[in-house]
Design a protein around this motif. Structure first.
Motif, PDB file in Angstrom:
ATOM      1  N   ILE A 388      79.927 -38.208  33.157  1.00  0.00           N
ATOM      2  CA  ILE A 388      78.609 -38.650  33.604  1.00  0.00           C
ATOM      3  C   ILE A 388      77.775 -37.504  34.158  1.00  0.00           C
ATOM      4  CG2 ILE A 388      79.304 -39.257  35.962  1.00  0.00           C
ATOM      5  CD1 ILE A 388      77.574 -41.791  35.661  1.00  0.00           C
ATOM      6  N   THR A 389      78.450 -36.421  34.604  1.00  0.00           N
ATOM      7  CA  THR A 389      77.741 -35.301  35.223  1.00  0.00           C
ATOM      8  C   THR A 389      77.411 -34.185  34.241  1.00  0.00           C
ATOM      9  OG1 THR A 389      79.892 -34.392  35.867  1.00  0.00           O
ATOM     10  CG2 THR A 389      78.710 -35.683  37.515  1.00  0.00           C
ATOM     11  N   ASN A 390      77.908 -34.255  33.016  1.00  0.00           N
ATOM     12  CA  ASN A 390      77.626 -33.213  32.035  1.00  0.00           C
ATOM     13  C   ASN A 390      76.364 -33.535  31.249  1.00  0.00           C
ATOM     14  OD1 ASN A 390      79.789 -31.661  32.687  1.00  0.00           O
ATOM     15  ND2 ASN A 390      80.927 -32.003  30.810  1.00  0.00           N
ATOM     16  N   PRO A 391      75.495 -32.551  31.046  1.00  0.00           N
ATOM     17  CA  PRO A 391      74.333 -32.799  30.189  1.00  0.00           C
ATOM     18  C   PRO A 391      74.797 -33.174  28.781  1.00  0.00           C
ATOM     19  CG  PRO A 391      74.114 -30.719  31.378  1.00  0.00           C
ATOM     20  CD  PRO A 391      75.523 -31.191  31.571  1.00  0.00           C
ATOM     21  N   LYS A 440      71.086 -35.867  32.126  1.00  0.00           N
ATOM     22  CA  LYS A 440      72.504 -35.595  31.888  1.00  0.00           C
ATOM     23  C   LYS A 440      73.180 -36.725  31.118  1.00  0.00           C
ATOM     24  CE  LYS A 440      73.100 -32.667  35.981  1.00  0.00           C
ATOM     25  NZ  LYS A 440      73.814 -32.486  37.271  1.00  0.00           N
ATOM     26  N   SER A 441      72.879 -37.957  31.498  1.00  0.00           N
ATOM     27  CA  SER A 441      73.476 -39.113  30.838  1.00  0.00           C
ATOM     28  C   SER A 441      72.629 -40.332  31.151  1.00  0.00           C
ATOM     29  CB  SER A 441      74.925 -39.318  31.293  1.00  0.00           C
ATOM     30  OG  SER A 441      75.010 -39.416  32.701  1.00  0.00           O
ATOM     31  N   VAL A 507      68.190 -42.294  38.676  1.00  0.00           N
ATOM     32  CA  VAL A 507      67.069 -43.180  38.928  1.00  0.00           C
ATOM     33  C   VAL A 507      67.215 -44.383  38.002  1.00  0.00           C
ATOM     34  CG1 VAL A 507      65.603 -41.964  37.260  1.00  0.00           C
ATOM     35  CG2 VAL A 507      64.541 -43.343  39.056  1.00  0.00           C
ATOM     36  N   TRP A 508      66.840 -45.558  38.499  1.00  0.00           N
ATOM     37  CA  TRP A 508      66.905 -46.759  37.667  1.00  0.00           C
ATOM     38  C   TRP A 508      65.667 -46.844  36.795  1.00  0.00           C
ATOM     39  CZ3 TRP A 508      71.383 -48.812  37.186  1.00  0.00           C
ATOM     40  CH2 TRP A 508      72.282 -48.888  38.256  1.00  0.00           C
ATOM     41  N   GLY A 509      65.876 -47.097  35.507  1.00  0.00           N
ATOM     42  CA  GLY A 509      64.742 -47.321  34.619  1.00  0.00           C
ATOM     43  C   GLY A 509      64.295 -48.767  34.697  1.00  0.00           C
ATOM     44  N   ASN A 510      63.084 -49.031  34.226  1.00  0.00           N
ATOM     45  CA  ASN A 510      62.578 -50.399  34.191  1.00  0.00           C
ATOM     46  C   ASN A 510      63.388 -51.282  33.245  1.00  0.00           C
ATOM     47  OD1 ASN A 510      60.507 -49.791  36.002  1.00  0.00           O
ATOM     48  ND2 ASN A 510      59.132 -49.136  34.354  1.00  0.00           N
ATOM     49  N   ASP A 511      64.189 -50.641  32.385  1.00  0.00           N
ATOM     50  CA  ASP A 511      65.025 -51.382  31.431  1.00  0.00           C
ATOM     51  C   ASP A 511      66.377 -51.783  32.031  1.00  0.00           C
ATOM     52  OD1 ASP A 511      66.095 -48.883  31.629  1.00  0.00           O
ATOM     53  OD2 ASP A 511      65.908 -48.361  29.513  1.00  0.00           O
ATOM     54  N   GLY A 512      66.644 -51.403  33.289  1.00  0.00           N
ATOM     55  CA  GLY A 512      67.925 -51.721  33.916  1.00  0.00           C
ATOM     56  C   GLY A 512      69.006 -50.701  33.640  1.00  0.00           C
ATOM     57  N   CYS A 513      68.669 -49.613  32.944  1.00  0.00           N
ATOM     58  CA  CYS A 513      69.639 -48.536  32.677  1.00  0.00           C
ATOM     59  C   CYS A 513      69.577 -47.497  33.787  1.00  0.00           C
ATOM     60  CB  CYS A 513      69.344 -47.862  31.340  1.00  0.00           C
ATOM     61  SG  CYS A 513      69.677 -48.890  29.895  1.00  0.00           S
ATOM     62  N   LEU A 514      70.694 -46.804  33.984  1.00  0.00           N
ATOM     63  CA  LEU A 514      70.747 -45.708  34.936  1.00  0.00           C
ATOM     64  C   LEU A 514      70.497 -44.404  34.190  1.00  0.00           C
ATOM     65  CD1 LEU A 514      71.434 -44.653  37.839  1.00  0.00           C
ATOM     66  CD2 LEU A 514      73.765 -44.322  36.991  1.00  0.00           C
ATOM     67  N   TYR A 515      69.617 -43.569  34.737  1.00  0.00           N
ATOM     68  CA  TYR A 515      69.322 -42.266  34.153  1.00  0.00           C
ATOM     69  C   TYR A 515      69.811 -41.195  35.135  1.00  0.00           C
ATOM     70  CZ  TYR A 515      66.547 -44.868  30.821  1.00  0.00           C
ATOM     71  OH  TYR A 515      66.158 -45.759  29.832  1.00  0.00           O
ATOM     72  N   VAL A 516      70.873 -40.475  34.753  1.00  0.00           N
ATOM     73  CA  VAL A 516      71.482 -39.467  35.621  1.00  0.00           C
ATOM     74  C   VAL A 516      70.783 -38.136  35.380  1.00  0.00           C
ATOM     75  CG1 VAL A 516      73.618 -38.267  36.226  1.00  0.00           C
ATOM     76  CG2 VAL A 516      73.678 -40.688  35.591  1.00  0.00           C
ATOM     77  N   ILE A 517      70.310 -37.512  36.459  1.00  0.00           N
ATOM     78  CA  ILE A 517      69.491 -36.306  36.343  1.00  0.00           C
ATOM     79  C   ILE A 517      70.098 -35.151  37.130  1.00  0.00           C
ATOM     80  CG2 ILE A 517      67.315 -37.485  35.882  1.00  0.00           C
ATOM     81  CD1 ILE A 517      66.755 -37.487  38.846  1.00  0.00           C
TER      82      ILE A 517
END
Length: 517
Positions: A388-391, A440-441, A507-517
């Motif tokens: 999850i932490t790797n680009p 990243k993921s 950050v949470w997207g409006n689609d309910g997915c998690l965006y790891v940065i």
């Protein structure tokens, strides 16, 4: 003289055809756009400076997180299941379908022969009074001997401990531990209680006898115990260990199986191939647990299992096995490469046209399977795993190129070192493009976990914390210069039952997915 009326009619006809064509794509897309815009259920309340708690939208409202396999017990009771149940499923199926077996590096063995050897090795473990079997992780799982030993331990409630070459193991730890070794291991360690799978004098693992039954009378005790431990040396002074219970493993299997749409679930008609390139670089915990997850899923679903671990694997080698499902790490997919796939397919003008049309369909949310691009592939699903932490190595457009060239859907899975199975993963029907910088993921949530963000800033970014059933217990041991254990320190610090993930910000997207940065 130019006939402007003809040109105008032609232009209008072309625009009309293009409009109808795009309307057709939009009206026949795989899922409604709303489906991909609501990939989580969100709690109505949240704590100060934190996000709300997010869960998978595939969970029943009343059922909570995905815990187990829902195995029927005493006709009307349901229970979660254990590792003995997993092996029983495949042996029962093999007893009806003679010839059912597993392939590892071009060697094939029927399930019923493996069941006989497992039964004999269980007796050997009992005789040795082994509580733990220790295996160098470079052996996991690249031959039948190690597979037999691991399953024997799992169904006997003997802990399997994987360790790397430099892991510290004290004399106290060696009590009731059986080391599974080859001759190279024996050059590095000096232990009395060991089984050398290159030496057949202890037990003939090449026996061809069959056993069509697997005794599995259920007791509550069979659900207990540590099934798997992974021990690694982080540096000269710190030893890291992760312990997984049977429930951790079972819940991850249930979540992975139920992630697929009902009509697309893995079944007995599938060939599931697990690929691992052989290299000197040590396999990560995420790779090990993901590989185990897919192997055990093949048992539950009765899919044919192929394990391939070789230094040189090509696309043509994969296609020769005719798998319908492929599991591979993203770094190994990079070694196979997108360019090599295009070269192997010899894309002429017609194939390029079909390929570009497939990409256009995907961009509109519609997957098409066209054998004219790739007549060699029987794939219908590819699992690509990373941490999850790797680009991510591949961009969204490149992943869609894989989908079009392999005529297969693709799911990205992102794990964490002490989680069994993925933390987040992409949906079966998600082919969207994301050109976000420093991403990243990303993905929706595993059904065995619930997630939230803490320490939210003005951009609504925060640190990820998780809670659920697939989380292993992680501990660090600090050792001094004489290599004796100085202290044990549990590094699973929790807040309201949530475990913070180190260096995972999102950050949470409006689609309910998690965006790891």
């Amino acid at each position: 003289m130019v006939d402007f009326e003809t040109i105008l009619i032609t232009l209008v006809a072309a625009l009309a055809i293009n409009y109808i064509y795009n309307q057709y794509i939009n009206s026949t897309k795989d899922v409604n756009e709303l489906y991909l815009n609501e990939q989580s259920t969100i709690d109505s309340t949240r704590l100060s400076n934190e996000s709300a708690v997010y869960k998978s939208n595939k969970l029943g409202y009343a059922s909570g997180l995905r815990i187990g396999l829902d195995i029927r017990y005493d006709h009307y009771k349901l229970r979660h299941g254990n590792l003995s149940d997993v092996w029983q499923v495949i042996t029962r199926y093999a007893a009806k379908q003679r010839g059912k077996g597993i392939t590892i590096n071009d060697r094939f063995q029927p399930i019923l022969q493996l069941n006989y050897k497992i039964d004999k090795f269980r007796q050997y473990l009992l005789k040795k009074e082994a509580k733990t079997v220790r295996i160098n992780l470079r052996h996991f799982i690249n031959n039948f001997d190690v597979l037999i030993i691991i399953i024997s331990a799992f169904v006997s409630q003997v802990t399997v401990e994987l360790y790397d070459d430099i892991a510290y193991l004290s004399e106290e730890d060696e009590k009731n531990a059986l080391y599974i070794v080859d001759y190279e291991d024996l050059k590095k360690i000096q232990v009395e209680n060991y089984f050398n799978f290159e030496d057949q004098s202890i037990y003939d693992l090449e026996a061809s006898d069959e056993l069509s039954e697997f005794e599995n009378e259920y007791t509550f005790e069979k659900d207990k115990g540590i099934a798997l431990k992974i021990t690694r040396r982080l540096n000269n002074t710190v030893l890291s260990t992760v312990e997984y219970t049977q429930l951790n493993i079972i819940s991850s299997l249930a979540a992975s199986i139920k992630h697929l749409p009902l009509s697309k679930e893995i079944n007995y008609e599938d060939k599931l191939m697990v690929i691992q390139f052989t290299s000197e670089k040590k396999k990560s915990n995420e790779e090990l647990t993901n590989q185990l997850n897919k192997i055990l899923i093949s048992f539950i679903t009765n899919a044919d299992l192929i394990i391939l671990e070789k230094p040189n694997i090509s696309w043509s080698t994969i296609f020769d096995y005719k798998p319908t499902i492929l599991s591979i790490s993203e770094k190994d997919l990079q070694k196979l490469s997108l360019d090599n796939l295009k070269k192997d397919l010899h894309l002429n003008w017609y194939k390029k046209f079909i390929f570009n049309q497939s990409l256009k369909f995907l961009s509109k949310g519609k997957f098409t399977k066209n054998d004219s691009i790739n007549p060699y592939s029987k794939l219908r699903l590819v699992y690509v795993n990373n941490t999850i932490t790797n680009p991510r190595i591949f961009s969204s457009p490149q992943l869609n190129e894989f989908r079009a060239l392999l005529a297969s859907r693709l799911i990205m899975e992102f794990g964490y070192y002490n989680i069994m199975g993925p933390v987040i993963l992409t949906d079966f029907y998600d082919y969207r493009f994301f050109e976000l910088k420093n991403l990243k993921s990303w993905g929706c949530i595993s059904q065995s976990l619930e997630l939230k963000l803490t320490g939210i800033n003005e951009k609504k970014e925060g640190k990820l914390a998780i809670r659920g059933y697939s989380i292993g217990k992680s501990t660090n041991r600090v050792i001094n210069r004489t290599d004796e254990v100085e202290q044990n320190k549990d590094i699973m610090k929790a807040n309201d039952g949530f475990m913070p993930l180190t260096n995972v910000n999102g950050v949470w997207g409006n689609d309910g997915c998690l965006y790891v940065i």
